[in-house]
Design an enzyme around this catalytic site. Structure first.
Site, PDB file in Angstrom:
ATOM      1  N   LYS A   1      28.530 -51.085  43.136  1.00 29.50           N
ATOM      2  CA  LYS A   1      27.385 -52.590  43.344  1.00 29.50           C
ATOM      3  C   LYS A   1      27.107 -52.748  42.158  1.00 29.50           C
ATOM      4  O   LYS A   1      26.612 -53.155  40.815  1.00 29.50           O
ATOM      5  CB  LYS A   1      27.064 -52.718  44.438  1.00 29.50           C
ATOM      6  CG  LYS A   1      25.690 -53.190  44.101  1.00 29.50           C
ATOM      7  CD  LYS A   1      26.100 -55.074  44.759  1.00 29.50           C
ATOM      8  CE  LYS A   1      25.365 -56.134  44.940  1.00 29.50           C
ATOM      9  NZ  LYS A   1      23.509 -55.383  44.460  1.00 29.50           N
ATOM     10  N   ASP A   2      26.308 -51.477  41.714  1.00 32.76           N
ATOM     11  CA  ASP A   2      25.458 -50.671  40.936  1.00 32.76           C
ATOM     12  C   ASP A   2      25.791 -50.136  39.777  1.00 32.76           C
ATOM     13  O   ASP A   2      25.722 -49.051  39.515  1.00 32.76           O
ATOM     14  CB  ASP A   2      23.830 -50.235  41.213  1.00 32.76           C
ATOM     15  CG  ASP A   2      23.625 -51.023  42.747  1.00 32.76           C
ATOM     16  OD1 ASP A   2      22.791 -51.600  41.729  1.00 32.76           O
ATOM     17  OD2 ASP A   2      23.696 -50.810  43.955  1.00 32.76           O
TER      18      ASP A   2
ATOM     19  N   MET B   1      16.956 -46.288  48.916  1.00 30.00           N
ATOM     20  CA  MET B   1      15.801 -46.673  49.529  1.00 30.00           C
ATOM     21  C   MET B   1      15.911 -47.799  50.995  1.00 30.00           C
ATOM     22  O   MET B   1      14.771 -48.255  50.943  1.00 30.00           O
ATOM     23  CB  MET B   1      15.697 -48.176  48.191  1.00 30.00           C
ATOM     24  CG  MET B   1      16.129 -47.923  46.970  1.00 30.00           C
ATOM     25  SD  MET B   1      15.034 -49.010  45.635  1.00 30.00           S
ATOM     26  CE  MET B   1      15.468 -50.278  45.798  1.00 30.00           C
TER      27      MET B   1
ATOM     28  N   GLY C   1      26.903 -51.715  53.706  1.00 26.97           N
ATOM     29  CA  GLY C   1      27.317 -51.023  52.082  1.00 26.97           C
ATOM     30  C   GLY C   1      26.680 -49.952  51.831  1.00 26.97           C
ATOM     31  O   GLY C   1      27.667 -48.368  51.607  1.00 26.97           O
ATOM     32  N   HIS C   2      25.825 -49.181  52.884  1.00 29.91           N
ATOM     33  CA  HIS C   2      25.142 -47.536  52.670  1.00 29.91           C
ATOM     34  C   HIS C   2      26.038 -47.249  53.769  1.00 29.91           C
ATOM     35  O   HIS C   2      26.715 -45.633  53.670  1.00 29.91           O
ATOM     36  CB  HIS C   2      24.100 -48.136  53.187  1.00 29.91           C
ATOM     37  CG  HIS C   2      22.884 -48.301  52.410  1.00 29.91           C
ATOM     38  ND1 HIS C   2      21.888 -50.093  52.467  1.00 29.91           N
ATOM     39  CD2 HIS C   2      22.741 -48.444  50.510  1.00 29.91           C
ATOM     40  CE1 HIS C   2      21.178 -50.434  52.056  1.00 29.91           C
ATOM     41  NE2 HIS C   2      21.546 -48.898  50.251  1.00 29.91           N
TER      42      HIS C   2
ATOM     43  N   SER D   1      20.556 -55.329  50.547  1.00 30.95           N
ATOM     44  CA  SER D   1      19.173 -55.401  50.675  1.00 30.95           C
ATOM     45  C   SER D   1      18.523 -56.034  51.046  1.00 30.95           C
ATOM     46  O   SER D   1      18.278 -57.268  52.091  1.00 30.95           O
ATOM     47  CB  SER D   1      17.998 -54.161  50.926  1.00 30.95           C
ATOM     48  OG  SER D   1      18.136 -53.097  50.987  1.00 30.95           O
TER      49      SER D   1
ATOM     50  N   LEU E   1      19.153 -50.240  55.023  1.00 26.93           N
ATOM     51  CA  LEU E   1      20.562 -49.850  55.214  1.00 26.93           C
ATOM     52  C   LEU E   1      21.557 -51.019  55.505  1.00 26.93           C
ATOM     53  O   LEU E   1      20.947 -52.068  57.002  1.00 26.93           O
ATOM     54  CB  LEU E   1      21.072 -48.608  55.992  1.00 26.93           C
ATOM     55  CG  LEU E   1      20.308 -47.490  55.857  1.00 26.93           C
ATOM     56  CD1 LEU E   1      20.451 -45.910  56.124  1.00 26.93           C
ATOM     57  CD2 LEU E   1      20.629 -47.193  53.751  1.00 26.93           C
ATOM     58  N   HIS E   2      22.816 -51.684  55.123  1.00 26.97           N
ATOM     59  CA  HIS E   2      23.506 -51.920  55.571  1.00 26.97           C
ATOM     60  C   HIS E   2      25.159 -51.536  54.987  1.00 26.97           C
ATOM     61  O   HIS E   2      25.005 -50.208  55.646  1.00 26.97           O
ATOM     62  CB  HIS E   2      23.366 -53.159  55.140  1.00 26.97           C
ATOM     63  CG  HIS E   2      23.463 -53.541  53.317  1.00 26.97           C
ATOM     64  ND1 HIS E   2      24.645 -52.836  52.639  1.00 26.97           N
ATOM     65  CD2 HIS E   2      22.379 -53.668  52.352  1.00 26.97           C
ATOM     66  CE1 HIS E   2      24.563 -52.577  51.442  1.00 26.97           C
ATOM     67  NE2 HIS E   2      23.261 -52.879  51.123  1.00 26.97           N
TER      68      HIS E   2
ATOM     69  N   VAL F   1      31.110 -52.910  48.862  1.00 24.46           N
ATOM     70  CA  VAL F   1      31.056 -53.156  50.538  1.00 24.46           C
ATOM     71  C   VAL F   1      31.043 -55.448  50.489  1.00 24.46           C
ATOM     72  O   VAL F   1      29.528 -55.330  49.121  1.00 24.46           O
ATOM     73  CB  VAL F   1      30.556 -53.199  51.186  1.00 24.46           C
ATOM     74  CG1 VAL F   1      30.592 -53.442  52.955  1.00 24.46           C
ATOM     75  CG2 VAL F   1      31.332 -51.237  51.543  1.00 24.46           C
TER      76      VAL F   1
HETATM   77  P1  AMP Z   1      19.817 -49.496  47.255  1.00 28.97           P
HETATM   78  O1  AMP Z   1      19.730 -48.728  48.365  1.00 28.97           O
HETATM   79  O2  AMP Z   1      20.299 -50.804  46.872  1.00 28.97           O
HETATM   80  O3  AMP Z   1      18.968 -48.584  46.357  1.00 28.97           O
HETATM   81  O4  AMP Z   1      21.221 -48.247  47.216  1.00 28.97           O
HETATM   82  C1  AMP Z   1      21.661 -47.661  47.732  1.00 28.97           C
HETATM   83  C2  AMP Z   1      22.957 -46.782  46.766  1.00 28.97           C
HETATM   84  O5  AMP Z   1      24.002 -47.912  47.713  1.00 28.97           O
HETATM   85  C3  AMP Z   1      23.296 -47.424  45.598  1.00 28.97           C
HETATM   86  O6  AMP Z   1      24.392 -46.180  45.403  1.00 28.97           O
HETATM   87  C4  AMP Z   1      23.819 -48.495  45.617  1.00 28.97           C
HETATM   88  O7  AMP Z   1      25.616 -48.392  44.297  1.00 28.97           O
HETATM   89  C5  AMP Z   1      24.773 -48.609  47.533  1.00 28.97           C
HETATM   90  N1  AMP Z   1      25.112 -49.768  47.332  1.00 28.97           N
HETATM   91  C6  AMP Z   1      24.265 -51.032  47.856  1.00 28.97           C
HETATM   92  N2  AMP Z   1      24.479 -52.279  48.132  1.00 28.97           N
HETATM   93  C7  AMP Z   1      25.988 -51.520  48.145  1.00 28.97           C
HETATM   94  C8  AMP Z   1      27.318 -52.395  48.437  1.00 28.97           C
HETATM   95  N3  AMP Z   1      27.636 -53.986  48.755  1.00 28.97           N
HETATM   96  N4  AMP Z   1      28.610 -52.314  48.637  1.00 28.97           N
HETATM   97  C9  AMP Z   1      28.336 -49.996  47.869  1.00 28.97           C
HETATM   98  N5  AMP Z   1      27.765 -49.761  47.766  1.00 28.97           N
HETATM   99  C10 AMP Z   1      26.312 -49.979  47.692  1.00 28.97           C
END
Ligand code: AMP
Length: 274
Positions: free
Chosen positions: A141-142, A19, A25-26, A178, A22-23, A168
């Site tokens: 994480k999810d 979404m 983890g992404h 985020s 980005l950080h 991460v």
């Molecule tokens: P999001 O943008 O939050 O929907 O996340 C996109 C993808 O990044 C999803 O597969 C999340 O599980 C993964 N993600 C988000 N935060 C982390 C994190 N801290 N460590 C590893 N993967 C993450």
């Protein structure tokens, strides 16, 4: 798009749905995707704040958006292609067809965010059709999201392999998210107490009930914390974990002020003593 020519990794299209905002983890997911695809395959990242997975009163409108920084992170982490559609491009006048997983999506976040996983499955299903990946990367994480997507692709025969990546974290243990940007300095200071309580509870207890009880009690003591759920579940089915004979996860959702944080850690099996 880059030509997908012969050799190891050739023909692989590795997809990282996000979404945006980005950080690290992404970035770790994108780097992992690059490694998997090798220089011959293609890494695709989507940036899309999906309105249908947010409930009324949730943070869709204020969700952080930072497209130029995101593009830089995609580039430096090894993405070949970024797909950043508008809401209109994705949904037109609004979809009347949805994808709904009805079992794994039930507990945990499914209970507190009705319709959330319907939104997730529908958008991920659409993205899988549009991007046509061979592999897709998701973060642990999810945890529930990955379990729901795995069931969806199995039930609906999506020709995609799911690859997961460990959570991460910041140096102090807080899972990167985020949504951490919403935290006040004081909330940010106490937030790592959540995962610390979870780790201590798993370390110091044997039964799933005792783990949950201790984690719950310790998280309650964090200033400003309001628990949505603290549960020990079977790692694959997400049904309640009854013993340590199966791999489990301790999963929590906690509000700090108005910010809802989620996290999960392993509850490893223990062999029964004779
Ligand atoms: P999001 O943008 O939050 O929907 O996340 C996109 C993808 O990044 C999803 O597969 C999340 O599980 C993964 N993600 C988000 N935060 C982390 C994190 N801290 N460590 C590893 N993967 C993450």
């Amino acid at each position: 798009m880059k030509r997908e020519t012969g050799g190891a990794g050739a023909g692989l299209r590795v997809f990282v749905p996000t979404m945006g905002a980005l950080h690290d983890g992404h970035a770790a997911l994108i780097r992992r995707a690059r490694k998997l695809a090798t220089s011959r395959g293609t890494v695709v990242v989507s940036l899309f704040v999906n309105p249908t997975q947010f409930g009324p009163g949730e943070d869709f409108a204020k969700y952080p958006r930072q497209i130029s920084r995101d593009l830089e992170i995609c580039r430096s982490s090894g993405a070949d292609l970024v797909f950043a559609p508008s809401v209109e491009e994705m949904y037109g006048n609004g979809p009347t067809t949805v994808i709904e997983e009805t079992e794994v999506a039930g507990p945990l976040c499914g209970r507190s965010r009705p319709g959330h996983f319907r939104g997730v499955c529908t958008v991920v299903g659409k993205l899988f059709h549009l991007v046509a990946p061979t592999h897709a990367l998701f973060g642990e994480k999810d945890w529930q999201q990955v379990a729901v997507i795995r069931r969806m692709i199995s039930d609906l025969d999506f020709p995609v392999r799911i690859v997961t990546h460990p959570t991460v974290r910041e140096k102090d243990g807080l899972a990167k998210s985020s949504r951490n940007s919403y935290l006040s300095p004081e909330e940010r200071r106490v937030a790592p107490g959540i995962v610390k309580a979870m780790r201590r509870a798993v370390r110091e207890n044997r039964s799933p009930e005792a783990i949950v009880r201790q984690a719950f009690q310790e998280i309650c003591l964090i200033p400003g914390a309001r628990i949505d759920y603290v549960e020990a579940v079977e790692a694959d089915t997400l049904q309640p974990l009854k013993s340590r004979k199966k791999n489990g996860r301790l999963a929590v959702a906690v509000f700090l002020g108005r910010t809802r944080l989620i996290d999960n850690i392993p509850v490893p099996t223990i062999r029964s003593r004779r």
